[in-house]
Design an enzyme around this catalytic site. Structure first.
Site, PDB file in Angstrom:
ATOM      1  N   PRO A  10      -0.401  -9.457  -9.571  1.00  0.00           N
ATOM      2  CA  PRO A  10      -0.081 -10.271  -8.412  1.00  0.00           C
ATOM      3  C   PRO A  10      -0.716  -9.807  -7.110  1.00  0.00           C
ATOM      4  O   PRO A  10      -0.753  -8.612  -6.809  1.00  0.00           O
ATOM      5  CB  PRO A  10       1.454 -10.197  -8.319  1.00  0.00           C
ATOM      6  CG  PRO A  10       1.864  -9.109  -9.238  1.00  0.00           C
ATOM      7  CD  PRO A  10       0.791  -8.940 -10.252  1.00  0.00           C
ATOM      8  N   ARG A  18      -7.172  -9.506   3.339  1.00  0.00           N
ATOM      9  CA  ARG A  18      -6.158  -8.938   4.232  1.00  0.00           C
ATOM     10  C   ARG A  18      -6.040  -7.443   3.944  1.00  0.00           C
ATOM     11  O   ARG A  18      -6.496  -6.965   2.914  1.00  0.00           O
ATOM     12  CB  ARG A  18      -4.782  -9.609   3.995  1.00  0.00           C
ATOM     13  CG  ARG A  18      -4.733 -11.098   4.305  1.00  0.00           C
ATOM     14  CD  ARG A  18      -4.752 -11.388   5.795  1.00  0.00           C
ATOM     15  NE  ARG A  18      -3.574 -10.863   6.458  1.00  0.00           N
ATOM     16  CZ  ARG A  18      -2.429 -11.528   6.603  1.00  0.00           C
ATOM     17  NH1 ARG A  18      -2.318 -12.742   6.149  1.00  0.00           N
ATOM     18  NH2 ARG A  18      -1.411 -10.982   7.224  1.00  0.00           N
ATOM     19  N   GLU A  97      -4.783   2.556 -16.397  1.00  0.00           N
ATOM     20  CA  GLU A  97      -4.111   1.933 -15.241  1.00  0.00           C
ATOM     21  C   GLU A  97      -4.879   2.300 -13.970  1.00  0.00           C
ATOM     22  O   GLU A  97      -5.201   3.471 -13.766  1.00  0.00           O
ATOM     23  CB  GLU A  97      -2.686   2.499 -15.201  1.00  0.00           C
ATOM     24  CG  GLU A  97      -1.837   2.025 -14.057  1.00  0.00           C
ATOM     25  CD  GLU A  97      -0.483   2.775 -14.044  1.00  0.00           C
ATOM     26  OE1 GLU A  97      -0.143   3.488 -15.021  1.00  0.00           O
ATOM     27  OE2 GLU A  97       0.211   2.659 -13.025  1.00  0.00           O
TER      28      GLU A  97
HETATM   29  O1  CA2 Z   1      -3.014   0.069  -4.947  1.00  0.00           O
HETATM   30  C1  CA2 Z   1      -2.948  -0.819  -5.785  1.00  0.00           C
HETATM   31  O2  CA2 Z   1      -3.921  -1.192  -6.441  1.00  0.00           O
HETATM   32  C2  CA2 Z   1      -1.628  -1.556  -6.013  1.00  0.00           C
HETATM   33  O3  CA2 Z   1      -1.499  -1.807  -7.409  1.00  0.00           O
HETATM   34  C3  CA2 Z   1      -1.737  -2.857  -5.246  1.00  0.00           C
HETATM   35  C4  CA2 Z   1      -0.451  -3.681  -5.257  1.00  0.00           C
HETATM   36  C5  CA2 Z   1       0.736  -2.822  -4.836  1.00  0.00           C
HETATM   37  O4  CA2 Z   1       1.927  -3.563  -4.969  1.00  0.00           O
HETATM   38  C6  CA2 Z   1       0.831  -1.562  -5.662  1.00  0.00           C
HETATM   39  O5  CA2 Z   1       1.922  -0.794  -5.193  1.00  0.00           O
HETATM   40  C7  CA2 Z   1      -0.432  -0.742  -5.565  1.00  0.00           C
HETATM   41  C8  CA2 Z   1      -0.534  -4.852  -4.274  1.00  0.00           C
HETATM   42  C9  CA2 Z   1      -1.732  -5.696  -4.379  1.00  0.00           C
HETATM   43  C10 CA2 Z   1      -1.792  -6.561  -3.160  1.00  0.00           C
HETATM   44  O6  CA2 Z   1      -3.135  -6.673  -2.795  1.00  0.00           O
HETATM   45  C11 CA2 Z   1      -3.422  -7.155  -1.577  1.00  0.00           C
HETATM   46  C12 CA2 Z   1      -4.748  -7.198  -1.250  1.00  0.00           C
HETATM   47  C13 CA2 Z   1      -5.117  -7.669  -0.020  1.00  0.00           C
HETATM   48  C14 CA2 Z   1      -4.177  -8.114   0.880  1.00  0.00           C
HETATM   49  C15 CA2 Z   1      -2.854  -8.072   0.540  1.00  0.00           C
HETATM   50  C16 CA2 Z   1      -2.477  -7.594  -0.689  1.00  0.00           C
END
Ligand code: CA2
Length: 139
Positions: A10, A18, A97
């Site tokens: 997600p 962003r 992962e």
């Molecule tokens: O660091 C990571 O790759 C995460 O898996 C990213 C997830 C976060 O919930 C995990 O804790 C760590 C969130 C992805 C959201 O990605 C975005 C990218 C751009 C702008 C907003 C959100």
């Protein structure tokens, strides 16, 4: 030819749009292009998928059971999805992962991965380069 699955959970479709301070400025399409170059150099193929829905990720993990490996960034599902963990445990293919950000230097709820115990390993905090490191770990 060996096939690898790269699965993203997600909100990762928002990458590059962003929060560049946390996730960098590369889009998921750029990441896919870079991995495709590595794939071409190594004569392997990659299936790329992204979904904001837990069930899609579970179905794709099952679909990948005969693949050479899975690279998965489950997004926030990492921290609480026992269903994704069980899906990984239900297949024998090895799973790496990936997290773009250093989850350990962020909010406490991000310090726990319910996925890690059923993976081969975890790559955390190397930005989008983490996907390439994960792919190369299989080669
Ligand atoms: O660091 C990571 O790759 C995460 O898996 C990213 C997830 C976060 O919930 C995990 O804790 C760590 C969130 C992805 C959201 O990605 C975005 C990218 C751009 C702008 C907003 C959100």
């Amino acid at each position: 030819m060996k096939t690898f699955y790269v699965l993203n959970g997600p909100n990762l479709n928002r990458l590059g749009k962003r929060e560049p301070g946390i996730y960098g400025s590369e889009t998921l399409q750029t990441v896919e292009r870079r991995l495709t170059e590595v794939a071409n150099e190594n004569e392997i193929s990659i299936v790329f998928r992204q979904s904001n829905h837990e069930g899609d990720l579970i179905d794709w993990i099952h679909e990948a059971e005969d693949a050479a490996g899975i690279i998965i960034n489950p997004g926030a599902f990492t921290h609480y999805s026992y269903a994704i963990r069980d899906a990984i445990a239900s297949v024998s293919v090895q799973v790496v992962e990936v997290h773009i950000s250093n989850v350990h230097s962020r909010e406490p709820f991000r310090h726990t991965s319910v996925i890690s115990p059923v993976t081969k390993g975890q790559i955390v905090g190397f930005g989008t380069q983490g996907y390439e490191l994960a792919l190369r770990s299989f080669l």
